[in-house]
Design an enzyme around this catalytic site. Structure first.
Site, PDB file in Angstrom:
ATOM      1  N   GLU A  98       0.835  -1.191   0.000  1.00 37.91           N
ATOM      2  CA  GLU A  98       0.000   0.000   0.000  1.00 37.91           C
ATOM      3  C   GLU A  98       0.878   1.252   0.000  1.00 37.91           C
ATOM      4  O   GLU A  98       2.006   1.226   0.502  1.00 37.91           O
ATOM      5  CB  GLU A  98      -0.906   0.005   1.242  1.00 37.91           C
ATOM      6  N   CYS A 153       7.187  -6.708   7.009  1.00 38.95           N
ATOM      7  CA  CYS A 153       8.366  -6.179   7.698  1.00 38.95           C
ATOM      8  C   CYS A 153       8.882  -7.234   8.661  1.00 38.95           C
ATOM      9  O   CYS A 153       8.100  -7.949   9.290  1.00 38.95           O
ATOM     10  CB  CYS A 153       8.023  -4.904   8.462  1.00 38.95           C
ATOM     11  N   CYS A 157      -0.272   5.859  10.324  1.00 39.48           N
ATOM     12  CA  CYS A 157       1.025   5.246  10.600  1.00 39.48           C
ATOM     13  C   CYS A 157       0.812   3.865  11.195  1.00 39.48           C
ATOM     14  O   CYS A 157       0.020   3.691  12.119  1.00 39.48           O
ATOM     15  CB  CYS A 157       1.797   6.060  11.635  1.00 39.48           C
TER      16      CYS A 157
HETATM   17  N1  SAH Z   1       9.861   0.899   9.514  1.00 38.59           N
HETATM   18  C1  SAH Z   1      10.022   2.300   9.668  1.00 38.59           C
HETATM   19  C2  SAH Z   1       9.089   3.127   8.837  1.00 38.59           C
HETATM   20  C3  SAH Z   1       7.639   2.682   8.715  1.00 38.59           C
HETATM   21  S1  SAH Z   1       6.584   2.863  10.079  1.00 38.59           S
HETATM   22  C4  SAH Z   1       9.908   2.685  11.118  1.00 38.59           C
HETATM   23  O1  SAH Z   1       9.424   1.880  11.907  1.00 38.59           O
HETATM   24  O2  SAH Z   1      10.326   3.771  11.454  1.00 38.59           O
HETATM   25  C5  SAH Z   1       6.264   4.626  10.200  1.00 38.59           C
HETATM   26  C6  SAH Z   1       6.029   5.084  11.628  1.00 38.59           C
HETATM   27  O3  SAH Z   1       4.761   4.633  12.143  1.00 38.59           O
HETATM   28  C7  SAH Z   1       7.079   4.587  12.608  1.00 38.59           C
HETATM   29  O4  SAH Z   1       7.496   5.625  13.445  1.00 38.59           O
HETATM   30  C8  SAH Z   1       6.312   3.567  13.408  1.00 38.59           C
HETATM   31  O5  SAH Z   1       6.883   3.329  14.658  1.00 38.59           O
HETATM   32  C9  SAH Z   1       4.949   4.202  13.477  1.00 38.59           C
HETATM   33  N2  SAH Z   1       3.868   3.295  13.845  1.00 38.59           N
HETATM   34  C10 SAH Z   1       3.804   1.955  13.675  1.00 38.59           C
HETATM   35  N3  SAH Z   1       2.638   1.479  14.156  1.00 38.59           N
HETATM   36  C11 SAH Z   1       1.949   2.534  14.642  1.00 38.59           C
HETATM   37  C12 SAH Z   1       0.673   2.682  15.256  1.00 38.59           C
HETATM   38  N4  SAH Z   1      -0.122   1.647  15.438  1.00 38.59           N
HETATM   39  N5  SAH Z   1       0.283   3.921  15.624  1.00 38.59           N
HETATM   40  C13 SAH Z   1       1.091   5.003  15.400  1.00 38.59           C
HETATM   41  N6  SAH Z   1       2.299   4.929  14.837  1.00 38.59           N
HETATM   42  C14 SAH Z   1       2.734   3.703  14.455  1.00 38.59           C
HETATM   43 FE1  SF4 Z   2       8.485  -2.541  10.555  1.00 40.51          FE
HETATM   44 FE2  SF4 Z   2       8.392   0.077  11.091  1.00 40.51          FE
HETATM   45 FE3  SF4 Z   2       6.232  -1.486  11.456  1.00 40.51          FE
HETATM   46 FE4  SF4 Z   2       8.336  -1.734  13.076  1.00 40.51          FE
HETATM   47  S1  SF4 Z   2       7.007   0.083  12.862  1.00 40.51           S
HETATM   48  S2  SF4 Z   2       7.194  -3.422  12.155  1.00 40.51           S
HETATM   49  S3  SF4 Z   2      10.014  -1.374  11.680  1.00 40.51           S
HETATM   50  S4  SF4 Z   2       7.211  -1.025   9.536  1.00 40.51           S
END
Ligand code: SAH
Ligand code: SF4
Length: 342
Positions: free
Chosen positions: A91, A111, A335
């Site tokens: 996506e 991931c 996110c």
């Molecule tokens: N893998 C990378 C980038 C993708 S995730 C990383 O983890 O940084 C993008 C952002 O969304 C990251 O900061 C991640 O921690 C956050 N994220 C993941 N799950 C989330 C959730 N359920 N609520 C809010 N932010 C979340």
């Molecule tokens: Fe992967 Fe980023 Fe999700 Fe963690 S928050 S599982 S590193 S995509």
């Protein structure tokens, strides 16, 4: 068959040389791809028909097939599910607000990092995306916006996957999009987010790129961080912050720390105070965002009051902090909510 977006300009030029084509053909194709966003060989009408046929027979252009398009009720967020060539899916999200058109792109199918509160992590790792598959996400939305006389203004590498686990392809994609002869998208308009893979952060620092760096921190002590982000067991927070200091020293650039506020877990005054202490003296900014819901995580989003208290403790200690609005939740485009719902 190879994907056309996986070719660098020199690769394409040497392929055309092999085919005994004049050198200006490579320039024509490059402009067609990255200035006009053409994505089918028949659109390249300045090429002779035999060359168009040869391109179509040797390379493929349709890296991504949109399989579902969701628009949020406020119409500001569009999420597209793309089928890839091997019928896996990813996506990508377009966010239209604050006079910006920000694109959130994926770098992997699933991931491997397994963060407990992230839907992408919950689905496990399927494979890396190629450079061309990352580039194609941007070209898809660039084409869509061009039809409305609009342009992509920012790209955040924060979709599905851990970009620093697929470093070479991700950086090649950024370089491709950055190419002045092609799409010419400025490095400073990219933000790349990592869960905190220390050796790769150090490599990124050495390369002194203009790309903005964001780091998913989410907790200020190793115990809590490891319970949310398993990878934190390998890279303790102090090691991570040492790498961050090296990054700021090498580049002079400010780091963004991301913090998903979970009610009663990491939104406490103790966490805020410990975080302020850890970040003292580092050129940085904290983006706090109330947790978005995902299927397999029971934690709840913080409340507005608690989020403000968290922010105020940080700002009073001299650490700038912004509470981010949650967007696109009605279409699960927030996110950590991206998943291959094929
Ligand atoms: N893998 C990378 C980038 C993708 S995730 C990383 O983890 O940084 C993008 C952002 O969304 C990251 O900061 C991640 O921690 C956050 N994220 C993941 N799950 C989330 C959730 N359920 N609520 C809010 N932010 C979340
Ligand atoms: Fe992967 Fe980023 Fe999700 Fe963690 S928050 S599982 S590193 S995509």
């Amino acid at each position: 068959m190879r994907l056309i977006y996986d070719f660098s300009f020199p690769d394409l030029a040497s392929l055309l040389l092999e085919w005994d084509e004049p050198s200006y053909r490579a320039h024509q194709i490059w402009k067609g791809l990255y200035r006009n966003f053409w994505n089918v060989p028949t659109l390249f009408t300045q090429l002779p028909n035999r060359l168009r046929l040869k391109l179509a027979g040797t390379l493929y252009f349709d890296a991504l097939t949109p399989a579902a398009i969701h628009q949020s009720s406020d119409k500001q967020t569009i999420k597209t599910l793309f089928k890839l060539h091997d019928s896996l899916a990813i996506e990508a999200v377009l966010m239209k607000y604050d006079q910006r058109h920000t694109l959130c792109v994926s770098t992997q199918v699933g991931c491997a990092m397994g963060c407990v509160f992230c839907a992408t992590g919950q689905m496990g790792f399927k494979r890396h995306l190629s450079c061309g598959e990352i580039v194609a996400q941007v070209m898809y939305y660039a084409r869509m916006l061009a039809a409305e006389n609009e342009v992509v203004t920012n790209v955040v590498v924060m979709g599905m996957g851990e970009p620093f686990h697929n470093y070479d392809n991700t950086m090649e994609a950024i370089d491709r999009l950055n190419d002045p002869q092609g799409y010419n998208f400025g490095a400073r308009r990219f933000t790349i987010s990592t869960v905190g893979l220390v050796p790769v952060i150090l490599r990124f620092a050495e390369e002194k790129r203009q790309v903005n760096l964001a780091i998913s921190l989410h907790a200020a002590d190793d115990g809590m961080r490891a319970s949310m982000l398993p990878v934190a067991k390998r890279y303790p927070i102090d090691e991570l912050l040492t790498a961050c200091h090296k990054y700021v020293t090498a580049t002079g650039r400010r780091i963004t720390f991301e913090w998903a506020l979970v009610n009663g877990v990491n939104d406490t005054p103790e966490q805020a105070r410990l975080l302020a202490e850890k970040l003292r003296g580092l050129l940085c900014h904290v983006n706090a965002i109330p947790l978005n819901p995902t299927p397999s995580y029971m934690g709840q989003a913080t409340t507005r009051k608690r989020a403000e208290m968290f922010r105020d403790i940080l700002t009073r200690s001299g650490v700038p902090c912004t509470i981010r609005l949650r967007r696109g939740l009605d279409i699960c485009a927030g996110c950590g909510q991206l998943i291959s719902k094929a």
